[in-house]
Design a protein around this motif. Structure first.
Motif, PDB file in Angstrom:
ATOM      1  N   SER A 276       0.833  -1.214   0.000  1.00 25.38           N
ATOM      2  CA  SER A 276       0.000   0.000   0.000  1.00 25.38           C
ATOM      3  C   SER A 276       0.862   1.255   0.000  1.00 25.38           C
ATOM      4  CB  SER A 276      -0.917   0.001   1.229  1.00 25.38           C
ATOM      5  OG  SER A 276      -1.755  -1.145   1.232  1.00 25.38           O
TER       6      SER A 276
ATOM      7  N   CYS B 112      -1.383   4.479  -1.785  1.00 24.17           N
ATOM      8  CA  CYS B 112      -2.835   4.455  -1.548  1.00 24.17           C
ATOM      9  C   CYS B 112      -3.120   4.776  -0.079  1.00 24.17           C
ATOM     10  CB  CYS B 112      -3.385   3.079  -1.909  1.00 24.17           C
ATOM     11  SG  CYS B 112      -5.123   2.887  -1.490  1.00 24.17           S
ATOM     12  N   ASN B 113      -3.541   6.011   0.186  1.00 24.60           N
ATOM     13  CA  ASN B 113      -3.748   6.428   1.580  1.00 24.60           C
ATOM     14  C   ASN B 113      -4.828   5.629   2.294  1.00 24.60           C
ATOM     15  OD1 ASN B 113      -1.765   8.319   1.313  1.00 24.60           O
ATOM     16  ND2 ASN B 113      -3.141  10.089   1.180  1.00 24.60           N
ATOM     17  N   TYR B 114      -5.914   5.358   1.601  1.00 24.47           N
ATOM     18  CA  TYR B 114      -7.000   4.567   2.207  1.00 24.47           C
ATOM     19  C   TYR B 114      -6.446   3.236   2.713  1.00 24.47           C
ATOM     20  CZ  TYR B 114     -11.381   1.844   2.380  1.00 24.47           C
ATOM     21  OH  TYR B 114     -12.427   1.052   2.772  1.00 24.47           O
ATOM     22  N   CYS B 115      -5.623   2.608   1.872  1.00 25.87           N
ATOM     23  CA  CYS B 115      -5.072   1.283   2.183  1.00 25.87           C
ATOM     24  C   CYS B 115      -4.023   1.377   3.292  1.00 25.87           C
ATOM     25  CB  CYS B 115      -4.461   0.681   0.926  1.00 25.87           C
ATOM     26  SG  CYS B 115      -5.454   0.942  -0.570  1.00 25.87           S
ATOM     27  N   ILE B 116      -3.203   2.422   3.269  1.00 21.56           N
ATOM     28  CA  ILE B 116      -2.186   2.603   4.308  1.00 21.56           C
ATOM     29  C   ILE B 116      -2.870   2.705   5.670  1.00 21.56           C
ATOM     30  CG2 ILE B 116      -0.442   4.210   5.212  1.00 21.56           C
ATOM     31  CD1 ILE B 116       0.228   4.934   2.272  1.00 21.56           C
ATOM     32  N   ASP B 117      -3.931   3.486   5.744  1.00 23.91           N
ATOM     33  CA  ASP B 117      -4.655   3.630   7.012  1.00 23.91           C
ATOM     34  C   ASP B 117      -5.157   2.286   7.534  1.00 23.91           C
ATOM     35  OD1 ASP B 117      -4.302   6.364   7.176  1.00 23.91           O
ATOM     36  OD2 ASP B 117      -6.222   6.860   6.262  1.00 23.91           O
ATOM     37  N   ILE B 118      -5.720   1.495   6.635  1.00 27.17           N
ATOM     38  CA  ILE B 118      -6.287   0.214   7.076  1.00 27.17           C
ATOM     39  C   ILE B 118      -5.201  -0.711   7.596  1.00 27.17           C
ATOM     40  CG2 ILE B 118      -7.386  -1.913   6.237  1.00 27.17           C
ATOM     41  CD1 ILE B 118      -9.011  -0.070   4.334  1.00 27.17           C
TER      42      ILE B 118
ATOM     43  N   ASN C 126      -5.254  -1.809  -4.147  1.00 28.11           N
ATOM     44  CA  ASN C 126      -4.720  -0.440  -4.063  1.00 28.11           C
ATOM     45  C   ASN C 126      -5.176   0.377  -5.263  1.00 28.11           C
ATOM     46  OD1 ASN C 126      -1.287  -0.962  -2.763  1.00 28.11           O
ATOM     47  ND2 ASN C 126      -3.247  -1.209  -1.759  1.00 28.11           N
TER      48      ASN C 126
ATOM     49  N   ILE D  12      -7.419   3.728  -5.547  1.00 33.83           N
ATOM     50  CA  ILE D  12      -6.910   4.942  -6.183  1.00 33.83           C
ATOM     51  C   ILE D  12      -7.880   5.375  -7.287  1.00 33.83           C
ATOM     52  CG2 ILE D  12      -5.057   5.773  -7.715  1.00 33.83           C
ATOM     53  CD1 ILE D  12      -3.115   4.070  -5.913  1.00 33.83           C
TER      54      ILE D  12
ATOM     55  N   SER E   5      -7.583   3.610  13.179  1.00 33.75           N
ATOM     56  CA  SER E   5      -6.529   3.369  12.177  1.00 33.75           C
ATOM     57  C   SER E   5      -6.277   4.635  11.388  1.00 33.75           C
ATOM     58  CB  SER E   5      -6.948   2.257  11.239  1.00 33.75           C
ATOM     59  OG  SER E   5      -8.195   2.574  10.644  1.00 33.75           O
TER      60      SER E   5
ATOM     61  N   GLN F  41       2.251   9.884   5.522  1.00 37.29           N
ATOM     62  CA  GLN F  41       1.313  10.928   5.085  1.00 37.29           C
ATOM     63  C   GLN F  41       1.640  12.243   5.807  1.00 37.29           C
ATOM     64  OE1 GLN F  41      -2.810   9.478   4.989  1.00 37.29           O
ATOM     65  NE2 GLN F  41      -2.071   7.363   4.917  1.00 37.29           N
TER      66      GLN F  41
END
Lengths: 139, 139, 139, 139, 139, 139
Positions: free
Chosen positions: A79, A84-90, B119, B123, B139, D126
């Motif tokens: 991620s 991919c920020n959404y994925c990094i957070d998860i 990912n 995106i 998270s 981030q």
């Protein structure tokens, strides 16, 4: 001029048939009481949702060769490499939930930093394979 | 017209001073009797070689939060995401040397396949953060 | 269920020992009165912070073959290719500070546009190396 | 079953009309006696060849804000970030032809290594924009 | 310390000469009554604006081998692979305007997901070319 | 020191059970008399092979919103953006088999070139969304 489409999601309240069944399975498997936005978007193509979810389950949830935390660390690394920020957070949440503290997570980031840099040096140099392996085996 | 430069490497036989000392440290630390091509290329700038090697050592060899095999798996994952064949070969060798068999390595690849795909979907969709965390923590 | 970690930073007010010394060096070297967020995050692993900062200094601040502005242009180009907004902002500021005006910065962007496109064409075509070099030397 | 196409190139010996004129311009402008493989492939779409070549000329050959060597260094950096070996070879040749020796080229690679790594760390974290600019101006 | 530059744009109200002519052409060709932010930024280098716009027109607007919707789908796919949100928004709008509904757009995303994953697997494995082609022709 | 693993493939001659059934399905569906190297490598994890193949079938072979050639063009574009030569070869073969000639394929490459460049410009500029949509709909 044609009408324009807003790409939308399938909310839980309107999910039916195959999508409803998968939504129930997602909530039960992940132990959550909501459907992540990712899957609500994917549900616009029910076959895609179904087979993606099955594949995620087969690799991430079933007993395999790697433990759960190692799998989540790989998902986090991918991620970060994809941006991919959404994925990094998860997956930051996941590895934290697995017990990694902020020092351990920073260690992951440090390794990613180092190898992103070294990878790029070797791509720049088009480094040739070493004549002997580094680890006593034909790498 | 100016003469043209062939970007070259520092061979062991001609290494002197700081470069020689680092070469000796690399061989001893990695337990090999040769200098990998990557470091021979980097030696054209001795400060760069020295500080890169020290940094690699500080993160990869020193006792940290993650075990050696997990670190090598992260390095392998980064190398695959960067598309660096030289690096993929080395870290495939490393995780194999650490004891992973071909099923385990294929499991790593499968996880990378799945998350590279997801990912990209997120995106594409510019998926918004879920209102609640997946793992019982922010998270 | 385990507690969850918030990945945090080391603020100046709580920095001690090695981290404090590096923080002081960063402020003095960069001529600023605060610690950039990047280094405050990195400080969770003091060895990583120390060796990264030393390496940045050795390459970016020491007298080398390239002048300061050329180095900053390379850093800006890498940041744009990686898609890192935080980094783009910093190195846009740097090259502007070095004296480049908006026309010069747009010229950088134009070159990046052109070669990102041509690179992709050559990757698509898997273009073979030309039989003769373009520049009168064996490139 | 349909016949299959081999994607081909337009050789100098068969070039006509607009393509021939551009080929002559390429050879004269670059001071070479052959057409690079990249342009021979592009010539399958003469408009694409013409407008790409014109654009390259307008940015790379015309008097602008940046000198020729800085432009070539940007092109080299982009090529390394894209992982295009054909392009890396050409721009390594170019900067060498401009007078950079192997130490200077290694310095370019070192900067790319460092920022590829730091970019990735900031993407992982981030990292939020710093409250004050690093360089005394609103970056 | 030098003054710092804010990288700016050329607004319609101040556009003159070549830039004004291109602005008029952009509005007429795209059938809109404003200049997209992308072109207003590019106008800081009028030659770059002119030759980019001409090239876009030559490939995207002229009668070619591919129909308009297929071209826009390729542009959307490239934008997703590059992670450019501004561009994703524009080409989502374009394919929707061409008549694709949310199911069709989700199908595009699903294909991108699948091949991003499989690409990465083949990069990981460094898969060798198959001895025979898949499609009855020498691919 | 542990033995080292050579990451291997499952040949047709040794395939059994689920793997054999999928191999037969692959050959019949694709109309070929061999198993592509990609699937032979994936077979080391039969669940991964099965669910990947099912997912590919569900999206690429089933009647959907997009025609076969458009799907293959998307797959080719993704492969070029990922820099996967194995995949580029396959999907070049596919679109050629579908009837695209070398001019049409060059048009695909030209579009990828243009948007890879423009994407990067917009990432560099962090271009803000336009106040009005380009295509008469809220993109």
């Amino acid at each position: 001029m044609p009408e324009c489409t807003t790409t939308d999601v399938i909310e839980e309240s309107t999910a039916e048939g195959k999508v409803r069944m998968i939504y129930d399975d997602i909530k039960q498997t992940l132990g959550i009481d909501f459907i992540p936005n990712m899957y609500k978007a994917m549900a616009l193509n029910p076959d895609y949702l179904e087979l993606t979810w099955k594949r995620v389950q087969a690799i991430m949830s079933k007993e395999g060769k790697l433990d759960k935390n190692t799998k989540d660390i790989i998902a986090l690394t991918v991620s970060i490499m994809s941006g991919c920020n959404y994925c990094i957070d998860i997956y930051n949440g996941a590895v934290s939930h697995n017990g990694l503290d902020e020092e351990a997570i920073t260690e992951i980031y440090a390794i990613i930093d180092i190898y992103s840099g070294l990878n790029r040096f070797n791509i720049a140099r088009q480094t040739k394979k070493d004549e002997k392996p580094w680890f006593g085996c034909g790498s």
